[in-house]
Scaffold this active site. Structure first.
Site, mmCIF file in Angstrom:
data_model
loop_
_atom_site.group_PDB
_atom_site.id
_atom_site.type_symbol
_atom_site.label_atom_id
_atom_site.label_comp_id
_atom_site.label_asym_id
_atom_site.label_seq_id
_atom_site.Cartn_x
_atom_site.Cartn_y
_atom_site.Cartn_z
ATOM 1 C CB ILE A 187 -0.938 0.001 1.222
ATOM 2 C CG1 ILE A 187 -1.845 -1.233 1.176
ATOM 3 C CG2 ILE A 187 -1.790 1.274 1.249
ATOM 4 C CD1 ILE A 187 -2.640 -1.466 2.436
ATOM 5 C CD GLU A 188 1.616 6.427 -2.123
ATOM 6 O OE1 GLU A 188 2.513 7.099 -1.584
ATOM 7 O OE2 GLU A 188 0.415 6.747 -2.145
ATOM 8 C CE LYS A 200 0.286 13.496 -0.873
ATOM 9 N NZ LYS A 200 0.804 14.515 -1.822
ATOM 10 C CB CYS A 260 10.053 8.896 -2.538
ATOM 11 S SG CYS A 260 8.468 8.774 -3.392
ATOM 12 C CG ASP A 281 11.870 6.984 1.737
ATOM 13 O OD1 ASP A 281 11.123 7.838 2.264
ATOM 14 O OD2 ASP A 281 11.639 6.471 0.632
#
Length: 271
Positions: free
Chosen positions: A79-80, A82, A178, A185
């Site tokens: 699941i991304e 943002k 990213c 990150d």
């Protein structure tokens, strides 16, 4: 696929609960480049820690909570991040019967997006203490020259087949970017294994080679696992990354030789 992501562009703040905000990404895309087939060479999970969760109770009074989500590595989709933040923000202005209702909604929605059962609990793991890293070896103090930063370089890894050891190595120098926005990150990494001794200077060079690499957190950890298995062939291996928080969320992917128990859930001081 990345052009559809909510990353890197202005997105309207959600005013009401909306499960459609979740943006799942097929894991196969990243695993194909690593030569990982349908039979995964590892077990594991992605532990999300959410610090900013709020909703309205049945009378309209705000409630707040923290939460932990456990997504199995065997799920077909990740699941991304943002989109997960936007989804959780969509709870802010919506009334729910009680906390149990909120937890059930999140569990159902995340499980649907990931394609596998996602465990949801309110609360966070405890902060790591001195004893949690007792016996592990911090490799960040190794005196080494480094000049490779652009992409993961497994050829830098080296092991001593004449020295069979069981140890845990840790580093706070893992950084990647990213794949859409280019934002950094940051993570601390723990590598536990039994097998030929891993050359610590070589391992540090390899980890720093991720510094300008564009990759999702989960894919970076899977690459570390696959590269160490290929280059050093340990009897067993466990790789856990604890990424620093962004947008009220942090993620902690763990990949390990099938059958190994998961590491104790802990939060680092940088989280």
């Amino acid at each position: 696929m990345t052009t559809e992501l909510p990353l890197g562009r202005e997105v309207a703040y959600p005013r009401a609960y909306d499960a459609s905000l979740l943006f799942p990404i097929a894991r196969d895309a990243g695993r194909d480049t690593l030569g990982i087939g349908a039979a995964l060479p590892f077990d594991g999970h992605d532990r999300w820690q959410a610090y900013e969760l709020s909703w309205l109770d049945a009378r309209g009074k705000p409630a707040v909570a923290t939460a932990t989500f456990l997504v199995p590595a065997a799920s077909p989709r990740l699941i991304e991040s943002k989109s997960l933040k936007l989804y959780l923000n969509s709870f802010n202005g919506t009334r729910f019967a009680d906390a149990a209702d909120v937890r059930a909604r999140i569990a159902a929605d995340l499980s649907g997006a990931a394609g596998a059962t996602v465990a949801v609990d309110f609360g966070l793991p405890p902060m790591a203490g001195v004893d949690d890293d007792a016996g592990s070896i911090d490799i960040d103090g190794v005196d080494v020259a480094i000049d490779a930063y652009d992409h993961p370089a497994p050829e830098l890894l080296a092991c001593d087949p004449a020295a069979e050891v069981e140890e845990t190595l840790r580093s706070q120098l893992l950084k990647s970017n990213c794949p859409v926005t280019g934002q950094p990150d940051w993570a601390s990494l723990r590598i536990a294994y039994r097998g030929p001794r891993i050359d610590r200077a070589a391992l540090l060079r390899y980890l720093v080679s991720f510094r300008e690499h564009a990759g999702f957190h989960e894919q970076c950890v899977e690459q570390v696992f696959v590269d160490l298995m290929a280059q050093c062939r340990p009897e067993w291996l466990s790789v856990e990354a604890r990424y620093t928080r962004r947008g009220g969320l942090d993620i902690n992917p763990w990949r390990a030789t099938p059958g190994l128990p998961p590491p104790a859930a802990r939060r680092d001081v940088r989280q």
